[in-house]
Write a protein that holds these residues in place. Structure first.
Motif, PDB file in Angstrom:
ATOM      1  N   GLY A 198     -12.901   4.347  16.816  1.00  0.00           N
ATOM      2  CA  GLY A 198     -11.612   4.738  16.263  1.00  0.00           C
ATOM      3  C   GLY A 198     -11.762   5.669  15.083  1.00  0.00           C
ATOM      4  N   ARG A 199     -10.639   6.154  14.631  1.00  0.00           N
ATOM      5  CA  ARG A 199     -10.614   7.081  13.511  1.00  0.00           C
ATOM      6  C   ARG A 199     -10.902   6.307  12.230  1.00  0.00           C
ATOM      7  N   GLY A 200     -11.787   6.821  11.410  1.00  0.00           N
ATOM      8  CA  GLY A 200     -12.149   6.160  10.168  1.00  0.00           C
ATOM      9  C   GLY A 200     -11.557   6.846   8.953  1.00  0.00           C
ATOM     10  N   ALA A 201     -11.563   6.150   7.839  1.00  0.00           N
ATOM     11  CA  ALA A 201     -11.076   6.695   6.574  1.00  0.00           C
ATOM     12  C   ALA A 201     -11.899   6.089   5.446  1.00  0.00           C
ATOM     13  N   TRP A 202     -11.898   6.745   4.308  1.00  0.00           N
ATOM     14  CA  TRP A 202     -12.636   6.299   3.130  1.00  0.00           C
ATOM     15  C   TRP A 202     -11.658   5.889   2.041  1.00  0.00           C
ATOM     16  N   LEU A 203     -12.116   4.991   1.185  1.00  0.00           N
ATOM     17  CA  LEU A 203     -11.329   4.551   0.034  1.00  0.00           C
ATOM     18  C   LEU A 203     -12.293   4.225  -1.090  1.00  0.00           C
ATOM     19  N   HIS A 204     -11.980   4.663  -2.295  1.00  0.00           N
ATOM     20  CA  HIS A 204     -12.808   4.286  -3.441  1.00  0.00           C
ATOM     21  C   HIS A 204     -12.782   2.768  -3.594  1.00  0.00           C
ATOM     22  N   PRO A 205     -13.900   2.167  -3.933  1.00  0.00           N
ATOM     23  CA  PRO A 205     -13.907   0.701  -4.130  1.00  0.00           C
ATOM     24  C   PRO A 205     -13.268   0.345  -5.465  1.00  0.00           C
ATOM     25  N   ASP A 206     -11.979   0.568  -5.572  1.00  0.00           N
ATOM     26  CA  ASP A 206     -11.255   0.404  -6.822  1.00  0.00           C
ATOM     27  C   ASP A 206      -9.883  -0.187  -6.521  1.00  0.00           C
ATOM     28  N   ARG A 207      -9.478  -1.174  -7.316  1.00  0.00           N
ATOM     29  CA  ARG A 207      -8.171  -1.814  -7.106  1.00  0.00           C
ATOM     30  C   ARG A 207      -7.025  -0.820  -7.234  1.00  0.00           C
ATOM     31  N   GLY A 208      -7.150   0.108  -8.175  1.00  0.00           N
ATOM     32  CA  GLY A 208      -6.096   1.098  -8.392  1.00  0.00           C
ATOM     33  C   GLY A 208      -5.909   2.005  -7.193  1.00  0.00           C
ATOM     34  N   CYS A 209      -7.002   2.464  -6.602  1.00  0.00           N
ATOM     35  CA  CYS A 209      -6.920   3.321  -5.417  1.00  0.00           C
ATOM     36  C   CYS A 209      -6.310   2.565  -4.245  1.00  0.00           C
ATOM     37  N   LEU A 210      -6.679   1.318  -4.091  1.00  0.00           N
ATOM     38  CA  LEU A 210      -6.117   0.501  -3.017  1.00  0.00           C
ATOM     39  C   LEU A 210      -4.614   0.328  -3.215  1.00  0.00           C
ATOM     40  N   GLY A 211      -4.210   0.037  -4.438  1.00  0.00           N
ATOM     41  CA  GLY A 211      -2.783  -0.132  -4.722  1.00  0.00           C
ATOM     42  C   GLY A 211      -1.991   1.139  -4.462  1.00  0.00           C
ATOM     43  N   ARG A 212      -2.526   2.284  -4.880  1.00  0.00           N
ATOM     44  CA  ARG A 212      -1.840   3.554  -4.635  1.00  0.00           C
ATOM     45  C   ARG A 212      -1.742   3.850  -3.140  1.00  0.00           C
ATOM     46  N   ALA A 213      -2.813   3.585  -2.413  1.00  0.00           N
ATOM     47  CA  ALA A 213      -2.788   3.824  -0.963  1.00  0.00           C
ATOM     48  C   ALA A 213      -1.768   2.926  -0.279  1.00  0.00           C
ATOM     49  N   GLU A 214      -1.652   1.678  -0.719  1.00  0.00           N
ATOM     50  CA  GLU A 214      -0.661   0.773  -0.133  1.00  0.00           C
ATOM     51  C   GLU A 214       0.760   1.238  -0.443  1.00  0.00           C
ATOM     52  N   ARG A 215       1.009   1.629  -1.703  1.00  0.00           N
ATOM     53  CA  ARG A 215       2.350   2.083  -2.080  1.00  0.00           C
ATOM     54  C   ARG A 215       2.748   3.348  -1.317  1.00  0.00           C
ATOM     55  N   ARG A 216       1.797   4.225  -1.070  1.00  0.00           N
ATOM     56  CA  ARG A 216       2.083   5.479  -0.372  1.00  0.00           C
ATOM     57  C   ARG A 216       2.094   5.317   1.151  1.00  0.00           C
ATOM     58  N   ARG A 217       1.798   4.117   1.617  1.00  0.00           N
ATOM     59  CA  ARG A 217       1.686   3.841   3.060  1.00  0.00           C
ATOM     60  C   ARG A 217       0.699   4.804   3.708  1.00  0.00           C
ATOM     61  N   ALA A 218      -0.455   4.959   3.071  1.00  0.00           N
ATOM     62  CA  ALA A 218      -1.447   5.935   3.509  1.00  0.00           C
ATOM     63  C   ALA A 218      -2.290   5.458   4.692  1.00  0.00           C
ATOM     64  N   PHE A 219      -2.448   4.168   4.870  1.00  0.00           N
ATOM     65  CA  PHE A 219      -3.361   3.679   5.910  1.00  0.00           C
ATOM     66  C   PHE A 219      -2.908   4.041   7.324  1.00  0.00           C
ATOM     67  N   PRO A 220      -1.652   3.788   7.708  1.00  0.00           N
ATOM     68  CA  PRO A 220      -1.254   4.194   9.062  1.00  0.00           C
ATOM     69  C   PRO A 220      -1.374   5.702   9.278  1.00  0.00           C
ATOM     70  N   ARG A 221      -1.086   6.474   8.256  1.00  0.00           N
ATOM     71  CA  ARG A 221      -1.170   7.925   8.366  1.00  0.00           C
ATOM     72  C   ARG A 221      -2.622   8.380   8.503  1.00  0.00           C
ATOM     73  N   ALA A 222      -3.487   7.873   7.632  1.00  0.00           N
ATOM     74  CA  ALA A 222      -4.889   8.299   7.637  1.00  0.00           C
ATOM     75  C   ALA A 222      -5.613   7.847   8.906  1.00  0.00           C
ATOM     76  N   LEU A 223      -5.265   6.672   9.389  1.00  0.00           N
ATOM     77  CA  LEU A 223      -5.940   6.129  10.560  1.00  0.00           C
ATOM     78  C   LEU A 223      -5.195   6.446  11.858  1.00  0.00           C
ATOM     79  N   ARG A 224      -4.074   7.166  11.732  1.00  0.00           N
ATOM     80  CA  ARG A 224      -3.236   7.544  12.874  1.00  0.00           C
ATOM     81  C   ARG A 224      -2.870   6.333  13.726  1.00  0.00           C
ATOM     82  N   ALA A 225      -2.389   5.317  13.043  1.00  0.00           N
ATOM     83  CA  ALA A 225      -1.991   4.076  13.711  1.00  0.00           C
ATOM     84  C   ALA A 225      -0.470   3.953  13.671  1.00  0.00           C
ATOM     85  N   LYS A 226       0.084   3.359  14.682  1.00  0.00           N
ATOM     86  CA  LYS A 226       1.527   3.149  14.736  1.00  0.00           C
ATOM     87  C   LYS A 226       1.868   1.830  14.066  1.00  0.00           C
ATOM     88  N   GLY A 227       2.946   1.826  13.292  1.00  0.00           N
ATOM     89  CA  GLY A 227       3.412   0.597  12.669  1.00  0.00           C
ATOM     90  C   GLY A 227       2.685   0.258  11.378  1.00  0.00           C
TER      91      GLY A 227
END
Length: 90
Positions: free
Chosen positions: A18-47
């Protein structure tokens, strides 16, 4: 990380399909990615994707980095200061 069955799965060995993505091992980066709903977009996943496993992994990494004196990954300091030379702008 990759998306698998509606979950974000940490792929440390980079072998999962599957399509992979990177994330800094940092709580702040994880929180920003969650707020921006970046995971479905970056991983091209539905829902919506469940990030509980990823959150646990990042928490474990940051806890071990905090106890090791502020290092991340392979023991390298996050920010190195005083190593750059000043350049005269003229």
């Amino acid at each position: 990380m990759v998306a698998a069955d509606g979950h974000v799965v940490v792929d440390e060995r980079r072998r999962l399909p599957g399509r992979g993505a990177w994330l800094h091992p940092d709580r702040g980066c994880l929180g920003r990615a969650e707020r921006r709903r970046a995971f479905p977009r970056a991983l091209r996943a539905k829902g919506v994707l469940d990030v509980a496993g990823l959150r646990h992994h990042v928490e474990r990494l940051t806890r071990s980095a905090d106890s090791a004196g502020g290092t991340v990954g392979a023991g390298t300091p996050r920010i190195q200061t005083g190593t750059r030379k000043q350049v005269d702008p003229s």
